[in-house]
Motif scaffolding. Structure first.
Motif, PDB file in Angstrom:
ATOM      1  N   VAL A 181     -13.633 -20.456   0.812  1.00 13.82           N
ATOM      2  CA  VAL A 181     -13.996 -21.782   0.279  1.00 13.82           C
ATOM      3  C   VAL A 181     -12.969 -22.827   0.721  1.00 13.82           C
ATOM      4  CG1 VAL A 181     -15.271 -20.893  -1.716  1.00 13.82           C
ATOM      5  CG2 VAL A 181     -12.803 -21.282  -1.909  1.00 13.82           C
ATOM      6  N   THR A 182     -12.281 -22.560   1.824  1.00 10.02           N
ATOM      7  CA  THR A 182     -11.203 -23.441   2.272  1.00 10.02           C
ATOM      8  C   THR A 182     -11.678 -24.876   2.462  1.00 10.02           C
ATOM      9  OG1 THR A 182     -10.213 -21.540   3.411  1.00 10.02           O
ATOM     10  CG2 THR A 182      -9.392 -23.719   4.003  1.00 10.02           C
ATOM     11  N   GLU A 183     -12.889 -25.042   2.982  1.00  6.85           N
ATOM     12  CA  GLU A 183     -13.382 -26.381   3.289  1.00  6.85           C
ATOM     13  C   GLU A 183     -13.828 -27.155   2.052  1.00  6.85           C
ATOM     14  OE1 GLU A 183     -13.015 -27.642   6.272  1.00  6.85           O
ATOM     15  OE2 GLU A 183     -12.165 -25.738   6.910  1.00  6.85           O
ATOM     16  N   GLU A 184     -13.981 -26.489   0.930  1.00  5.50           N
ATOM     17  CA  GLU A 184     -14.505 -27.184  -0.252  1.00  5.50           C
ATOM     18  C   GLU A 184     -13.533 -27.213  -1.422  1.00  5.50           C
ATOM     19  OE1 GLU A 184     -17.427 -24.350  -2.551  1.00  5.50           O
ATOM     20  OE2 GLU A 184     -17.650 -23.943  -0.394  1.00  5.50           O
ATOM     21  N   VAL A 185     -12.354 -26.602  -1.292  1.00  5.62           N
ATOM     22  CA  VAL A 185     -11.419 -26.530  -2.419  1.00  5.62           C
ATOM     23  C   VAL A 185     -10.921 -27.929  -2.791  1.00  5.62           C
ATOM     24  CG1 VAL A 185      -9.371 -26.132  -0.973  1.00  5.62           C
ATOM     25  CG2 VAL A 185      -9.415 -25.303  -3.323  1.00  5.62           C
TER      26      VAL A 185
END
Length: 604
Positions: A522-526
């Motif tokens: 979920v790196t792009e949405e954290v």
């Protein structure tokens, strides 16, 4: 030889070199034509020198090339970060003699399925179905699976622009319950590509998500592709498989594939390096968490000395600097920082002083009355050893004093001191911070099985555990213990219950990977607030590499509660994020891409 003969000889060599130069230039131009170029045409107008672009590299059909010299020249045109494959090589010893420094014989076997005798299997897909790739989201999901399996990624737009190709077919397996893409395979129709006189086809890039909860996805993808090509009237379907991939070979042989004397040749590039070089002694004994770092070090030319493979210890050396590591724990992490992470009560106090939100905590030695009051106040609690790792002895969501006492007794087998914490309902989020910057974020989900209407929960756990172990090098299994029994009982089942087809049953409440949990990037949405909190925790502990664990309502929301800090996070769990690259950057900054560009005078 006289002077006149020498002059003639030099003249002849000059004319020969010039002629060879013209020929190589012509071959280079031919090799660089688009994948569907027809060339000069062979007998019957068939295309020659066919190199089919599949996104990860080109597939060169050796039988369409005029000679080995032409194949060598075509392989020389391989693009950066790509893996070209010259397939159907009949005389590899001759081909390799032309470019021994550039090419190598791929250590794979070729298997063939005779479609004329192939019979459709009786097994039906349960909980998922097979279909064609149909959207940009599908393409991105396929790429994520490629990353998880260490395969060369493909630009998502490449999949999308080729989705209607008559020569290449992309199949995916979709989970019925979640809609997630959990597997993929690529098929190539040789008749469509180069009017193959043998009327063949081939299978490429079979891959299943390592966290897939369903059995038999790979088999169903292979069968579906075989049935597709059989319906088109193709005679056979070939594939290439690594010689030591025993699990895959067993599947192919079960389906009726047999070996044929056909070989593949690849270029000696960084992607293929482990296929043509000898790894350091004891490399095969390393776990995935150590191996991902060792591979990255090798790629950069950093020397590796494995000091204790079973425990994951190795020494990295470059430019007079030498650093001893145990997986992602290095000499750059101080003993003080490590001891802070080791004691969960101390970790909590340190990060609380830094301003992080922490759960209320109670020492299990406080007494039964205190435990009763703590449980009454919070309704549900977590029991964990004060020291420990990999989720050992942790029990989550306890609601009765009896369950707490039993969990405390189990936790004491890990550590004499046991803690109780208020339970925070939500998702388990791991944030990997390297050099005080976020590198990866992932939601960790507890182990669960999906019913097929026939198998008991115990059998489903055993099957799922076997698949998890196979996909993680033995690092992830679902234990059948008191915590598992308690969790299953809490859902109204026993280990002998048979859940309905498609019904999901959570069998562990802890989300640790070592006890069968799964991880989802979920790196792009954290949320930025979570990133700031994780980096603040790392600075408070003063640790350069750490995994910070939060319980969150959602990765995209700012609410959180700090759980713990892990001084040795498993970097291999977070692909495709560049965790190993950033780790080696920290240890040896001069080996990174940025330093290399600066040394070459290139701009960012």
């Amino acid at each position: 030889m006289g002077k006149q003969d020498e002059a003639v000889s030099r003249s002849q060599r000059g004319r020969t070199d010039k002629a060879l130069g013209h020929r190589l230039k012509r071959l280079r131009n031919e090799a660089m034509k688009p994948a569907d170029a027809r060339g000069d045409g062979g007998k019957g107008g068939r295309p020659t020198a066919v190199a089919l672009d599949l996104g990860w590299g080109r597939l060169l059909f050796a039988q369409t090339f005029a000679d080995n010299e032409q194949i060598v020249e075509a392989m020389h045109q391989e693009g950066p970060a790509r893996r070209d494959i010259a397939f159907y090589i009949r005389d590899p010893h001759v081909l390799l003699s032309l470019a021994p420094q550039e090419l190598f014989l791929d250590p794979s076997h070729t298997y063939r399925l005779d479609l004329s005798t192939y019979r459709t299997g009786r097994r039906q897909a349960r909980g998922y179905f097979i279909r064609r790739l149909a959207s940009q989201a599908d393409a991105e999901a396929v790429n994520a699976i490629y990353h998880s399996r260490g395969m060369v990624p493909v630009r998502p737009d490449f999949f999308w622009t080729n989705r209607d190709s008559r020569a290449v077919v992309y199949l995916v397996a979709e989970d019925v319950a979640t809609g997630d893409v959990i597997g993929t395979v690529t098929g190539v129709d040789h008749h469509r590509v180069f009017d193959d006189p043998e009327n063949g086809s081939s299978l490429w890039c079979l891959a299943v998500d390592p966290q897939c909860p369903h059995a038999g996805v790979g088999e169903m993808l292979v069968r579906q592709l075989a049935e597709h090509f059989k319906a088109r009237g193709r005679s056979f379907m070939d594939l290439s498989v690594m010689h030591d991939n025993e699990q895959a070979i067993a599947l192919y042989e079960k389906l009726g594939f047999h070996r044929i004397p056909v070989f593949a040749v690849k270029r000696k590039n960084p992607i293929n390096e482990k296929l043509f070089t000898h790894p350091p002694a004891a490399y095969d004994q390393l776990n995935p968490y150590a191996r991902i770092i060792v591979d990255e070090a090798h790629r950069r030319g950093v020397a590796v000395d494995i000091t204790d493979a079973d425990a994951g210890f190795f020494r990295l050396s470059f430019g007079g600097r030498s650093i001893h590591c145990r997986e992602s724990l290095s000499e750059l992490t101080s003993a003080v920082a490590m001891s802070i992470c080791d004691d969960k009560a101390v970790t909590r106090r340190i990060v609380e002083k830094a301003g992080l939100k922490v759960p209320e905590q109670l020492d299990a030695a406080s007494g039964r009355k205190e435990i009763e009051a703590f449980l009454k106040k919070h309704g549900s609690v977590v029991v964990k050893p004060a020291r420990g790792e990999q989720g050992s002895g942790v029990a989550v969501g306890l609601e009765t004093v009896e369950d707490v006492e039993n969990a405390v007794a189990a936790a004491k087998k890990v550590c004499d001191r046991v803690l109780l914490e208020s339970f925070f309902e939500g998702e388990d989020l791991r944030l990997v911070v390297i050099d005080y910057r976020l590198v990866a974020a992932a939601v960790r989900r507890s182990a669960r099985v999906v019913g097929d209407g026939r198998s008991t929960i115990k059998k489903l756990i055993e099957n799922q555990s076997r698949r998890r172990a196979a996909s993680t090098g033995g690092e992830s299994r679902i234990p059948i213990d008191d915590e598992t029994r308690r969790c299953v009982a809490g859902a109204g089942h026993t280990l002998d219950s048979v859940p309905a087809e498609g019904k999901e049953v959570v069998v562990r409440k802890t989300a640790n990977l070592h006890t069968g949990g799964s991880i989802h990037d979920v790196t792009e949405e954290v949320h930025p607030a979570l990133v700031d909190a994780a980096c603040t925790a790392a600075r408070a502990i003063d640790i350069p590499v750490v995994g910070i664990d939060f319980m969150v309502q959602s990765p995209s929301r700012p609410e959180y509660v700090f759980i713990e800090a892990n001084e040795r996070p498993g970097l291999a769990n977070h692909e495709p994020q560049p965790t190993a690259e950033r780790f080696v950057d920290l240890l040896f900054p001069r080996t990174g891409l940025k330093s290399a560009k600066q040394a070459l005078g290139a701009r960012e």
